[in-house]
Design a protein around this motif. Structure first.
Motif, PDB file in Angstrom:
ATOM      1  N   TYR A  26       7.761  16.193   3.141  1.00 23.89           N
ATOM      2  CA  TYR A  26       9.543  17.194   3.203  1.00 23.89           C
ATOM      3  C   TYR A  26      10.566  16.210   3.211  1.00 23.89           C
ATOM      4  CZ  TYR A  26       6.177  21.073   3.481  1.00 23.89           C
ATOM      5  OH  TYR A  26       4.441  21.047   2.999  1.00 23.89           O
ATOM      6  N   ILE A  27      10.565  14.961   3.939  1.00 21.13           N
ATOM      7  CA  ILE A  27      11.712  14.512   4.328  1.00 21.13           C
ATOM      8  C   ILE A  27      11.874  13.393   2.701  1.00 21.13           C
ATOM      9  CG2 ILE A  27      12.772  12.800   5.284  1.00 21.13           C
ATOM     10  CD1 ILE A  27      11.369  14.557   8.260  1.00 21.13           C
ATOM     11  N   GLU A  28      10.895  12.858   2.725  1.00 21.18           N
ATOM     12  CA  GLU A  28      11.319  11.643   1.660  1.00 21.18           C
ATOM     13  C   GLU A  28      11.210  11.857   0.098  1.00 21.18           C
ATOM     14  OE1 GLU A  28      10.015   8.381  -1.243  1.00 21.18           O
ATOM     15  OE2 GLU A  28       8.894   9.999  -0.998  1.00 21.18           O
ATOM     16  N   PRO A  29      11.205  13.080  -0.568  1.00 20.71           N
ATOM     17  CA  PRO A  29      11.827  12.932  -1.656  1.00 20.71           C
ATOM     18  C   PRO A  29      13.129  13.540  -1.739  1.00 20.71           C
ATOM     19  CG  PRO A  29      10.401  14.441  -1.583  1.00 20.71           C
ATOM     20  CD  PRO A  29      10.269  14.056   0.082  1.00 20.71           C
ATOM     21  N   VAL A  30      13.466  13.575  -0.723  1.00 20.43           N
ATOM     22  CA  VAL A  30      15.469  13.909  -0.439  1.00 20.43           C
ATOM     23  C   VAL A  30      15.944  12.495   0.139  1.00 20.43           C
ATOM     24  CG1 VAL A  30      17.516  15.291  -0.172  1.00 20.43           C
ATOM     25  CG2 VAL A  30      14.812  16.552  -0.581  1.00 20.43           C
ATOM     26  N   PHE A  31      15.528  12.345   1.166  1.00 25.01           N
ATOM     27  CA  PHE A  31      16.272  11.711   1.972  1.00 25.01           C
ATOM     28  C   PHE A  31      15.271  10.085   2.349  1.00 25.01           C
ATOM     29  CE2 PHE A  31      17.292  15.729   4.355  1.00 25.01           C
ATOM     30  CZ  PHE A  31      17.705  15.911   2.949  1.00 25.01           C
ATOM     31  N   GLY A  32      14.464   9.248   1.882  1.00 27.47           N
ATOM     32  CA  GLY A  32      13.671   8.547   1.851  1.00 27.47           C
ATOM     33  C   GLY A  32      14.222   7.299   1.374  1.00 27.47           C
ATOM     34  N   ASP A  33      15.393   7.229   0.269  1.00 26.58           N
ATOM     35  CA  ASP A  33      15.956   5.973  -0.147  1.00 26.58           C
ATOM     36  C   ASP A  33      17.698   6.182   0.437  1.00 26.58           C
ATOM     37  OD1 ASP A  33      13.384   5.213  -1.449  1.00 26.58           O
ATOM     38  OD2 ASP A  33      15.163   6.553  -3.364  1.00 26.58           O
ATOM     39  N   LEU A  34      17.865   6.820   1.507  1.00 22.29           N
ATOM     40  CA  LEU A  34      19.118   7.326   1.887  1.00 22.29           C
ATOM     41  C   LEU A  34      19.232   6.224   2.876  1.00 22.29           C
ATOM     42  CD1 LEU A  34      20.064  10.802   0.809  1.00 22.29           C
ATOM     43  CD2 LEU A  34      20.768   8.760   0.230  1.00 22.29           C
ATOM     44  N   ASN A  35      20.687   5.962   3.891  1.00 16.45           N
ATOM     45  CA  ASN A  35      20.699   5.364   4.716  1.00 16.45           C
ATOM     46  C   ASN A  35      21.516   6.600   5.815  1.00 16.45           C
ATOM     47  OD1 ASN A  35      22.588   4.692   7.149  1.00 16.45           O
ATOM     48  ND2 ASN A  35      22.230   2.906   6.676  1.00 16.45           N
ATOM     49  N   PRO A  36      20.034   7.342   6.218  1.00 22.80           N
ATOM     50  CA  PRO A  36      20.685   8.083   7.723  1.00 22.80           C
ATOM     51  C   PRO A  36      22.261   8.397   8.708  1.00 22.80           C
ATOM     52  CG  PRO A  36      19.631   6.075   8.937  1.00 22.80           C
ATOM     53  CD  PRO A  36      19.964   5.990   7.638  1.00 22.80           C
ATOM     54  N   SER A  37      23.377   7.290   8.052  1.00 24.66           N
ATOM     55  CA  SER A  37      24.284   7.778   8.298  1.00 24.66           C
ATOM     56  C   SER A  37      25.263   8.501   7.396  1.00 24.66           C
ATOM     57  CB  SER A  37      25.193   6.652   8.696  1.00 24.66           C
ATOM     58  OG  SER A  37      25.196   5.233   7.751  1.00 24.66           O
ATOM     59  N   VAL A  38      24.906   8.196   6.033  1.00 22.74           N
ATOM     60  CA  VAL A  38      25.563   9.172   5.438  1.00 22.74           C
ATOM     61  C   VAL A  38      24.409  10.914   5.198  1.00 22.74           C
ATOM     62  CG1 VAL A  38      25.636   6.554   3.836  1.00 22.74           C
ATOM     63  CG2 VAL A  38      23.854   8.477   3.214  1.00 22.74           C
ATOM     64  N   ILE A  39      24.029  10.677   5.893  1.00 26.52           N
ATOM     65  CA  ILE A  39      23.429  12.078   5.390  1.00 26.52           C
ATOM     66  C   ILE A  39      24.031  13.022   6.600  1.00 26.52           C
ATOM     67  CG2 ILE A  39      21.189  13.472   5.837  1.00 26.52           C
ATOM     68  CD1 ILE A  39      19.742  11.010   5.650  1.00 26.52           C
ATOM     69  N   THR A  40      24.223  14.507   6.304  1.00 21.32           N
ATOM     70  CA  THR A  40      25.757  15.346   6.800  1.00 21.32           C
ATOM     71  C   THR A  40      24.989  16.857   6.802  1.00 21.32           C
ATOM     72  OG1 THR A  40      26.052  15.841   4.221  1.00 21.32           O
ATOM     73  CG2 THR A  40      27.307  14.842   4.723  1.00 21.32           C
ATOM     74  N   LEU A  41      25.537  17.196   7.266  1.00 22.37           N
ATOM     75  CA  LEU A  41      25.443  18.694   7.578  1.00 22.37           C
ATOM     76  C   LEU A  41      24.702  19.212   7.154  1.00 22.37           C
ATOM     77  CD1 LEU A  41      24.778  21.060   9.618  1.00 22.37           C
ATOM     78  CD2 LEU A  41      27.032  21.612   9.968  1.00 22.37           C
ATOM     79  N   LEU A  62       0.861  -1.279   0.707  1.00 29.12           N
ATOM     80  CA  LEU A  62      -0.071   0.009  -0.388  1.00 29.12           C
ATOM     81  C   LEU A  62       0.207   1.047   0.087  1.00 29.12           C
ATOM     82  CD1 LEU A  62      -3.098  -0.817   2.385  1.00 29.12           C
ATOM     83  CD2 LEU A  62      -2.655  -1.193   0.080  1.00 29.12           C
ATOM     84  N   ARG A  63       2.253   0.971   0.288  1.00 27.46           N
ATOM     85  CA  ARG A  63       3.130   2.085   0.381  1.00 27.46           C
ATOM     86  C   ARG A  63       4.375   2.074  -0.232  1.00 27.46           C
ATOM     87  NH1 ARG A  63       1.433   5.482   5.016  1.00 27.46           N
ATOM     88  NH2 ARG A  63       2.503   6.809   4.289  1.00 27.46           N
ATOM     89  N   LYS A  64       5.064   3.038  -0.752  1.00 24.94           N
ATOM     90  CA  LYS A  64       6.353   1.699  -1.297  1.00 24.94           C
ATOM     91  C   LYS A  64       7.328   1.669  -0.668  1.00 24.94           C
ATOM     92  CE  LYS A  64      10.044   5.239  -3.190  1.00 24.94           C
ATOM     93  NZ  LYS A  64      11.170   6.571  -3.331  1.00 24.94           N
ATOM     94  N   VAL A  65       7.951   0.884  -0.859  1.00 23.77           N
ATOM     95  CA  VAL A  65       8.977   0.170   0.090  1.00 23.77           C
ATOM     96  C   VAL A  65      10.042   0.736  -0.907  1.00 23.77           C
ATOM     97  CG1 VAL A  65       9.884  -1.656  -0.090  1.00 23.77           C
ATOM     98  CG2 VAL A  65       7.198  -1.590  -1.207  1.00 23.77           C
ATOM     99  N   TYR A  66      11.031   0.905   0.183  1.00 20.10           N
ATOM    100  CA  TYR A  66      11.759   1.872   0.767  1.00 20.10           C
ATOM    101  C   TYR A  66      13.585   0.193   0.566  1.00 20.10           C
ATOM    102  CZ  TYR A  66       8.822   6.011   1.509  1.00 20.10           C
ATOM    103  OH  TYR A  66       8.556   6.956   1.192  1.00 20.10           O
ATOM    104  N   PRO A  67      14.334   0.947   0.374  1.00 18.99           N
ATOM    105  CA  PRO A  67      15.679   0.284   0.699  1.00 18.99           C
ATOM    106  C   PRO A  67      16.044  -0.154   1.722  1.00 18.99           C
ATOM    107  CG  PRO A  67      15.940   1.869  -0.798  1.00 18.99           C
ATOM    108  CD  PRO A  67      14.659   2.351  -0.534  1.00 18.99           C
TER     109      PRO A  67
END
Length: 394
Positions: free
Chosen positions: A102-117, A63-68
């Motif tokens: 607002y979060i999903e289009p940019v960071f939805g598919d990324l591992n949180p540990s690689v997201i920088t300041l 029912l929802r998008k499947v993420y990595p």
């Protein structure tokens, strides 16, 4: 290492990927980075292939998008399945979903540990310029709460959220209030214009200091009578705090008259106040009975009523009546504990003691009502107290 063949599994530079087709993407699936080629990567690919096959056969349609796996979206979907999420009030979950957009289009598919300041700074700056300070702040608030969830899932380091280095701009709080005379004008205007359910909502909101959502969802089962008055006993929709809202004799008569004119028997759990519906005029049309107010229909009808009574320049909202009650009670000398009991929240400093010693304290509610009447008189005397002082010397 033995060679293995998996459908949709590909190896590039020693790393495995489960790659989707356009048809699979239409079902909500996306490419998955499985890791270094080997048994663990094969297991990840097999898991996603099994999901796809079940979805393709209609046995497990997502029912929802499947993420990595281990991505921000993956973590949010895991959180949605917990009891902690289920216990959140509906309005809180709506706030999370609104920020997630607002979060999903940019960071939805990324591992949180690689997201920088730097990534978060560009993201926040973009939404501030596109959607404004309020929506960008909501998105940042959701991100910071979600980061703590992801840290608990061991997907990123705890207490090292890069966004904490970004100073979030706050939206100035609303300060608008109504007077009793203005509330009376709105109620009379609504009743005469056929918005009789809305007239009751405004009158009840003014007397009880309930929020709009708490008033529009009132049911007969919440009507309670004490030795001195009657009103509604509720658990507030946002905080879950108990609150007893007393009604003035004038509002009591209005509500009883409205219920008598409904012409239907209200069930105990049915919302009392309804929209005005539609009655065919000279040009005909299809008759439509009034229905319980939703959030959007209440906002729309109140805007039409406000324009009818005060003109197009008036922008105050129904929610401002809740603030008006607190302002009156404060001006009349009510204690913060009495105002807290009246409003059904914890604006006093010691929330635990308030819950322990003042659960729906009727004496405090009556004290706040009396202070509102006193403060209303004082505020009426001070109206237009400030005048421009000319110091030009001419």
């Amino acid at each position: 290492m033995a060679e293995i063949k998996l459908k949709h599994y590909h190896v590039r530079k020693g790393r495995g990927y489960w790659l989707v087709t356009p048809k699979m993407r239409a079902h909500g699936f996306d490419n998955v980075r499985c890791g270094a080629d080997g048994p663990q990567a094969w297991a990840v690919a097999q898991e996603w292939e099994g999901r796809w096959q079940r979805a393709r056969k209609g046995l497990e349609a997502p029912l929802r998008k499947v993420y990595p796996r281990n991505s921000v979206g993956y973590a949010f979907e895991r959180f949605r399945l917990t009891n902690e999420w289920a216990r959140k009030p509906v309005r809180t979950r709506e706030d999370w979903d609104r920020g997630w957009r607002y979060i999903e289009p940019v960071f939805g598919d990324l591992n949180p540990s690689v997201i920088t300041l730097e990534m978060l700074d560009r993201w926040y700056s973009k939404w501030t310029s596109v959607k404004g300070v309020g929506e960008a702040g909501r998105a940042m608030k959701t991100w910071r709460a979600l980061y703590n969830i992801m840290a608990a899932m061991k997907l990123c380091p705890a207490q090292q959220d890069p966004s904490l280095a970004i100073r979030k701009t706050s939206v100035p709080g609303r300060r608008e209030t109504w007077t009793e005379g203005e509330a009376v004008r709105i109620v009379k205007g609504a009743w005469r214009a056929g918005y009789r359910g809305l007239a009751c909502i405004v009158a009840v909101a003014w007397d009880t200091s309930f929020s709009p959502v708490d008033v529009r969802t009132l049911t007969p089962s919440q009507a309670m009578q004490t030795a001195q008055e009657w009103g509604f006993l509720i658990a507030r929709g946002k905080s879950g705090e108990a609150a007893f809202g007393t009604l003035s004799p004038r509002t009591q008569r209005l509500v009883l008259t409205y219920i008598e004119e409904l012409g239907v028997t209200l069930l105990d759990d049915a919302p009392i106040f309804r929209s005005r519906g539609f009655a065919p005029g000279p040009k005909g049309g299809r008759p439509r009975a009034g229905v319980p107010y939703t959030k959007d229909s209440l906002v729309d009808d109140f805007a039409d009523l406000r324009r009818l009574v005060f003109g197009a320049g008036e922008k105050r909202r129904l929610m401002d009546m809740r603030r008006s009650g607190a302002v009156e009670a404060n001006a009349g000398g009510a204690s913060v504990e009495a105002i807290s009991a009246k409003m059904g929240n914890s604006i006093d400093e010691n929330k635990a003691l308030q819950k322990t010693y003042m659960p729906v304290n009727l004496a405090a509610v009556r004290s706040a009502d009396a202070s509102r009447r006193k403060g209303r008189a004082l505020l009426g005397q001070e109206r237009n107290e400030y005048k421009k002082l000319k110091l030009s010397g001419k």
